[in-house]
Motif scaffolding. Structure first.
Motif, PDB file in Angstrom:
ATOM      1  N   ALA A   1       7.790   1.581 -12.968  1.00 38.97           N
ATOM      2  CA  ALA A   1       7.388   2.933 -12.667  1.00 38.97           C
ATOM      3  C   ALA A   1       5.959   2.783 -12.500  1.00 38.97           C
ATOM      4  O   ALA A   1       5.532   4.038 -11.528  1.00 38.97           O
ATOM      5  CB  ALA A   1       7.795   3.782 -14.019  1.00 38.97           C
ATOM      6  N   ALA A   2       5.106   2.360 -13.062  1.00 37.91           N
ATOM      7  CA  ALA A   2       3.606   2.274 -12.471  1.00 37.91           C
ATOM      8  C   ALA A   2       3.369   1.753 -11.257  1.00 37.91           C
ATOM      9  O   ALA A   2       2.709   2.029 -10.621  1.00 37.91           O
ATOM     10  CB  ALA A   2       2.928   1.350 -13.844  1.00 37.91           C
ATOM     11  N   ALA A   3       4.010   0.575 -10.878  1.00 40.57           N
ATOM     12  CA  ALA A   3       4.028   0.252  -9.486  1.00 40.57           C
ATOM     13  C   ALA A   3       4.347   1.124  -8.621  1.00 40.57           C
ATOM     14  O   ALA A   3       3.874   1.442  -7.368  1.00 40.57           O
ATOM     15  CB  ALA A   3       4.794  -0.946  -9.295  1.00 40.57           C
ATOM     16  N   ALA A   4       5.499   1.877  -8.798  1.00 40.88           N
ATOM     17  CA  ALA A   4       5.985   2.971  -7.999  1.00 40.88           C
ATOM     18  C   ALA A   4       5.016   4.183  -7.835  1.00 40.88           C
ATOM     19  O   ALA A   4       4.955   4.582  -6.729  1.00 40.88           O
ATOM     20  CB  ALA A   4       7.348   3.614  -8.545  1.00 40.88           C
ATOM     21  N   TYR A   5       4.386   4.481  -8.864  1.00 46.52           N
ATOM     22  CA  TYR A   5       3.369   5.481  -8.958  1.00 46.52           C
ATOM     23  C   TYR A   5       2.334   4.894  -7.742  1.00 46.52           C
ATOM     24  O   TYR A   5       1.765   5.617  -6.920  1.00 46.52           O
ATOM     25  CB  TYR A   5       2.624   5.785 -10.060  1.00 46.52           C
ATOM     26  N   GLY A   6       1.863   3.379  -8.193  1.00 42.16           N
ATOM     27  CA  GLY A   6       0.660   2.788  -7.305  1.00 42.16           C
ATOM     28  C   GLY A   6       1.274   2.808  -5.650  1.00 42.16           C
ATOM     29  O   GLY A   6       0.222   3.417  -5.088  1.00 42.16           O
ATOM     30  N   ALA A   7       2.407   2.787  -5.416  1.00 39.77           N
ATOM     31  CA  ALA A   7       2.846   2.840  -3.967  1.00 39.77           C
ATOM     32  C   ALA A   7       2.670   4.145  -3.472  1.00 39.77           C
ATOM     33  O   ALA A   7       2.690   4.361  -2.322  1.00 39.77           O
ATOM     34  CB  ALA A   7       4.065   2.346  -3.855  1.00 39.77           C
ATOM     35  N   THR A   8       3.364   5.136  -4.153  1.00 34.53           N
ATOM     36  CA  THR A   8       3.335   6.592  -3.535  1.00 34.53           C
ATOM     37  C   THR A   8       1.960   7.405  -3.664  1.00 34.53           C
ATOM     38  O   THR A   8       1.995   8.209  -2.978  1.00 34.53           O
ATOM     39  CB  THR A   8       4.402   7.169  -4.364  1.00 34.53           C
TER      40      THR A   8
ATOM     41  N   GLU B   1      -3.202   1.226  -1.494  1.00 38.09           N
ATOM     42  CA  GLU B   1      -3.856   1.123  -0.270  1.00 38.09           C
ATOM     43  C   GLU B   1      -5.483   1.262  -0.378  1.00 38.09           C
ATOM     44  O   GLU B   1      -6.057   0.489   0.032  1.00 38.09           O
ATOM     45  CB  GLU B   1      -3.377   2.584   0.522  1.00 38.09           C
ATOM     46  N   GLN B   2      -5.582   1.902  -1.599  1.00 40.74           N
ATOM     47  CA  GLN B   2      -7.245   2.102  -1.850  1.00 40.74           C
ATOM     48  C   GLN B   2      -7.577   0.623  -2.389  1.00 40.74           C
ATOM     49  O   GLN B   2      -8.875   0.136  -2.156  1.00 40.74           O
ATOM     50  CB  GLN B   2      -7.456   3.026  -3.143  1.00 40.74           C
ATOM     51  N   ALA B   3      -6.726  -0.269  -2.648  1.00 40.19           N
ATOM     52  CA  ALA B   3      -7.164  -1.609  -3.107  1.00 40.19           C
ATOM     53  C   ALA B   3      -7.008  -2.652  -2.125  1.00 40.19           C
ATOM     54  O   ALA B   3      -7.529  -3.768  -2.049  1.00 40.19           O
ATOM     55  CB  ALA B   3      -6.176  -2.221  -4.373  1.00 40.19           C
ATOM     56  N   GLY B   4      -6.664  -2.079  -0.832  1.00 43.23           N
ATOM     57  CA  GLY B   4      -6.280  -3.039   0.072  1.00 43.23           C
ATOM     58  C   GLY B   4      -5.089  -3.264   0.698  1.00 43.23           C
ATOM     59  O   GLY B   4      -4.972  -4.310   1.538  1.00 43.23           O
ATOM     60  N   ILE B   5      -4.059  -2.707   0.162  1.00 41.88           N
ATOM     61  CA  ILE B   5      -2.740  -3.281   0.585  1.00 41.88           C
ATOM     62  C   ILE B   5      -1.507  -2.042   0.361  1.00 41.88           C
ATOM     63  O   ILE B   5      -1.577  -1.374  -0.461  1.00 41.88           O
ATOM     64  CB  ILE B   5      -2.126  -4.444  -0.277  1.00 41.88           C
ATOM     65  N   LYS B   6      -0.946  -2.033   1.435  1.00 38.92           N
ATOM     66  CA  LYS B   6       0.075  -0.981   1.548  1.00 38.92           C
ATOM     67  C   LYS B   6       1.657  -1.350   1.006  1.00 38.92           C
ATOM     68  O   LYS B   6       1.713  -2.688   1.398  1.00 38.92           O
ATOM     69  CB  LYS B   6       0.429  -0.256   2.918  1.00 38.92           C
ATOM     70  N   VAL B   7       2.031  -0.869  -0.056  1.00 34.44           N
ATOM     71  CA  VAL B   7       3.144  -1.298  -0.922  1.00 34.44           C
ATOM     72  C   VAL B   7       4.171  -0.272  -0.777  1.00 34.44           C
ATOM     73  O   VAL B   7       4.027   0.925  -1.151  1.00 34.44           O
ATOM     74  CB  VAL B   7       2.780  -1.774  -2.271  1.00 34.44           C
ATOM     75  N   ALA B   8       5.560  -0.639  -0.545  1.00 35.73           N
ATOM     76  CA  ALA B   8       6.730  -0.015  -0.666  1.00 35.73           C
ATOM     77  C   ALA B   8       7.619  -0.601  -1.815  1.00 35.73           C
ATOM     78  O   ALA B   8       7.708  -1.936  -1.561  1.00 35.73           O
ATOM     79  CB  ALA B   8       7.347  -0.072   0.747  1.00 35.73           C
ATOM     80  N   MET B   9       8.172   0.211  -2.636  1.00 33.76           N
ATOM     81  CA  MET B   9       9.219  -0.178  -3.597  1.00 33.76           C
ATOM     82  C   MET B   9      10.584  -0.510  -3.062  1.00 33.76           C
ATOM     83  O   MET B   9      11.001   0.600  -2.297  1.00 33.76           O
ATOM     84  CB  MET B   9       8.968   0.517  -4.790  1.00 33.76           C
ATOM     85  N   HIS B  10      11.282  -1.454  -3.380  1.00 26.81           N
ATOM     86  CA  HIS B  10      12.786  -1.419  -3.089  1.00 26.81           C
ATOM     87  C   HIS B  10      13.518  -1.219  -4.398  1.00 26.81           C
ATOM     88  O   HIS B  10      13.119  -2.300  -5.193  1.00 26.81           O
ATOM     89  CB  HIS B  10      12.971  -2.647  -2.177  1.00 26.81           C
ATOM     90  N   THR B  11      14.357  -0.552  -4.470  1.00 26.04           N
ATOM     91  CA  THR B  11      15.228  -0.474  -5.815  1.00 26.04           C
ATOM     92  C   THR B  11      16.316  -1.568  -5.983  1.00 26.04           C
ATOM     93  O   THR B  11      17.180  -1.647  -5.057  1.00 26.04           O
ATOM     94  CB  THR B  11      16.004   0.798  -5.690  1.00 26.04           C
TER      95      THR B  11
ATOM     96  N   GLY C   1      -4.721  -3.339  -7.379  1.00 26.33           N
ATOM     97  CA  GLY C   1      -3.879  -2.191  -7.249  1.00 26.33           C
ATOM     98  C   GLY C   1      -2.939  -1.892  -8.272  1.00 26.33           C
ATOM     99  O   GLY C   1      -3.055  -0.796  -8.867  1.00 26.33           O
ATOM    100  N   LEU C   2      -2.301  -2.769  -8.640  1.00 25.81           N
ATOM    101  CA  LEU C   2      -1.650  -2.558  -9.989  1.00 25.81           C
ATOM    102  C   LEU C   2      -2.359  -2.328 -11.190  1.00 25.81           C
ATOM    103  O   LEU C   2      -1.905  -1.735 -12.219  1.00 25.81           O
ATOM    104  CB  LEU C   2      -0.609  -3.897 -10.299  1.00 25.81           C
ATOM    105  N   THR C   3      -3.752  -2.960 -11.503  1.00 20.93           N
ATOM    106  CA  THR C   3      -4.378  -2.702 -12.504  1.00 20.93           C
ATOM    107  C   THR C   3      -4.999  -1.252 -12.481  1.00 20.93           C
ATOM    108  O   THR C   3      -4.706  -0.534 -13.566  1.00 20.93           O
ATOM    109  CB  THR C   3      -5.656  -3.699 -12.492  1.00 20.93           C
ATOM    110  N   ALA C   4      -5.299  -0.504 -11.390  1.00 14.25           N
ATOM    111  CA  ALA C   4      -5.578   0.833 -11.482  1.00 14.25           C
ATOM    112  C   ALA C   4      -4.412   1.620 -11.555  1.00 14.25           C
ATOM    113  O   ALA C   4      -4.390   2.647 -12.517  1.00 14.25           O
ATOM    114  CB  ALA C   4      -6.021   1.083  -9.832  1.00 14.25           C
ATOM    115  N   ALA C   5      -3.239   1.303 -11.115  1.00 11.70           N
ATOM    116  CA  ALA C   5      -1.975   2.125 -11.383  1.00 11.70           C
ATOM    117  C   ALA C   5      -1.576   2.054 -12.909  1.00 11.70           C
ATOM    118  O   ALA C   5      -1.298   3.070 -13.394  1.00 11.70           O
ATOM    119  CB  ALA C   5      -0.993   1.601 -10.393  1.00 11.70           C
ATOM    120  N   ASN C   6      -1.734   1.104 -13.226  1.00 13.05           N
ATOM    121  CA  ASN C   6      -1.312   0.639 -14.791  1.00 13.05           C
ATOM    122  C   ASN C   6      -2.222   1.646 -15.648  1.00 13.05           C
ATOM    123  O   ASN C   6      -1.909   2.002 -16.693  1.00 13.05           O
ATOM    124  CB  ASN C   6      -1.272  -0.742 -15.237  1.00 13.05           C
ATOM    125  N   GLN C   7      -3.672   1.465 -15.382  1.00 12.23           N
ATOM    126  CA  GLN C   7      -4.332   2.200 -16.078  1.00 12.23           C
ATOM    127  C   GLN C   7      -4.142   3.719 -16.070  1.00 12.23           C
ATOM    128  O   GLN C   7      -4.261   4.567 -17.059  1.00 12.23           O
ATOM    129  CB  GLN C   7      -6.091   1.763 -15.650  1.00 12.23           C
TER     130      GLN C   7
END
Length: 325
Positions: A49-56, A61-71, A246-252
Motif C-alpha cells: 500500500a505504501a508503494a501504491a501511495y507513492g505511485a499515486t 516522480e519527485q524522486a525521479g521516476i514514474k511508477v504504476a502499480m499492477h495488481t 521514492g519508496l523511502t519517502a512514501a514509507n516515511q
C-alpha cells in the motif's frame, strides 16, 4: 514441518534482457534512465500500500521516476513475472527473495518494504473446531501463502515457544485469495492470512485466533521487499536509486500517517472503505536498506531450514549497495 505443494519459484525460468517488457509489450527502464516509467507488480495486500501511495501521490516522480502499480493475482510468485521480463520490479516476500537467490536466480533487492506488526498476520481457525491454541494444531493442516512465506518462517518459532513440535503441524500451500473458502469448506483446519484477507474472513466466518504471527520472537520481522533482476539493476542504476528514494519517502509518509494508505486499499484490494479503516497495517520501513534487519531474517531462515547455509545478506541489495544498517 511438512509443506505440501511445490514452491511457485520452481517454475521460474528464462533470462532477463536489457530491458523489461511491460504489459501490452511496452519496454520499460531505458538504460540509465531514471525518468523512464515502470510498472511494479505487487499483490493487493497491505504490504504494498505504501508503494501504491507513492505511485499515486507523485512521490516517486519527485524522486525521479514514474511508477504504476499492477495488481498481481493468482498463485504464482511475482518473481515468475520478474524473470520472464514482464515487470522490471516486483514486490515479493523477503524469504521468497532470499530463497530464490540461494537457488541461483540473478535478482537483487532494490528496497525493503515493510515489517510485521501484531495483528497484521494471524492463524485463524473455525470457531467451535476445537482449535484455539497452538497445541491444538498438532496433526492439523494450516494453509500458508507459499513455502517460503512469512507464515512458513514465523509459525515454527511460535510453536517452539509454546512447547509444540512444529514437525507435527502440516503447512499447506494455498493462494491467500482462497484462504476463506479453504477454511469454510474444511479443506484445512486453519489459515495463516495477512490483511486485508483476514479481516474479510472474520466478516464472513466465526473464527478463533490461534496464533498472532508477528509477536514474541517474530516482532518486527521483515515481510516484503521490491526486487529486480541483476541485468535491470546494471542497466538502470539511476532508476534503481530513484525508486529506492521514492519508496523511502512514501514509507516515511505512510508510517507517519496511516490514513494515506487506508484510503488506497479499497481501490486495489476490493475491501470496503469501512474495513480498510480498521485493518491492522504493517510497519512501513523508513530505512529501506536496513542490512541488520535483513541479516537477522536470513539467519532465522537458516535456523528453520529455509536456507541451507549462512549468507551475507547485505550482498542481496542492488548496487549501489548500502554502506551500513
Amino acid at each position: 514441518m511438512a509443506a505440501i505443494s511445490a514452491s511457485a519459484l520452481a517454475s521460474c525460468s528464462g533470462s532477463p534482457g536489457a530491458t523489461s517488457a511491460a504489459p501490452g509489450g511496452k519496454t520499460q527502464g531505458a538504460a540509465d534512465g531514471a525518468a523512464s516509467p515502470i510498472t511494479v507488480d505487487a499483490p493487493p495486500n497491505a504490504s504494498s500500500a505504501a508503494a501504491a501511495y507513492g505511485a499515486t501521490s507523485g512521490t516517486f516522480e519527485q524522486a525521479g521516476i514514474k511508477v504504476a502499480m499492477h495488481t498481481h493475482q493468482g498463485a504464482q510468485s511475482t518473481i515468475v513475472g520478474l524473470m520472464s521480463g514482464e515487470y522490471p520490479i516486483v514486490w515479493a516476500t523477503v524469504p521468497d527473495i532470499l530463497a530464490a537467490r540461494a537457488k541461483g536466480l540473478p535478482i537483487s533487492i532494490v528496497a525493503l518494504g515493510d515489517q510485521g506488526a501484531p495483528g497484521q498476520i494471524r492463524v485463524l481457525s473455525r470457531a467451535g473446531s476445537g482449535i484455539a491454541k497452538p497445541a491444538d494444531l498438532v496433526g492439523k493442516k494450516v494453509a500458508i501463502p507459499s513455502p517460503t512465506s512469512s507464515c512458513a518462517l514465523a509459525i515454527p518459532n511460535l510453536l517452539k515457544a509454546a512447547g509444540v513440535d512444529a514437525k507435527k503441524v502440516q503447512l499447506v500451500t494455498v493462494p491467500q485469495v482462497d484462504h476463506e473458502s479453504t477454511l469454510q469448506n474444511k479443506v484445512t483446519d486453519a489459515v495463516c492470512t495477512p490483511e486485508p484477507f483476514q479481516s474479510e474472513i472474520k466478516q464472513h466466518l466465526k473464527t478463533d485466533v490461534v496464533l498472532d504471527v508477528f509477536t514474541g520472537g517474530n516482532t518486527d520481522m521483515l515481510i516484503g521487499a521490491y526486487v529486480a533482476t541483476n541485468t535491470y539493476v546494471q542497466k538502470n542504476p539511476k532508476a534503481v536509486t530513484a525508486f529506492r528514494d521514492g519508496l523511502t519517502a512514501a514509507n516515511q509518509k505512510a508510517d507517519a500517517d496511516q490514513s494515506v494508505v487506508r484510503a488506497l486499499i479499497p481501490k486495489y484490494s476490493g475491501v470496503t472503505d469501512e474495513l480498510a479503516k480498521s485493518i491492522t497495517l504493517p510497519t512501513y520501513i523508513r530505512n529501506v536498506t536496513d542490512t541488520a534487519a535483513l541479516q537477522s531474517l536470513a539467519d532465522l531462515m537458516v535456523d528453520n531450514g529455509l536456507l541451507t547455509a549462512k549468507i551475507d545478506a547485505g550482498k542481496s541489495f542492488a548496487a549501489p549497495a548500502p554502506s551500513g544498517s
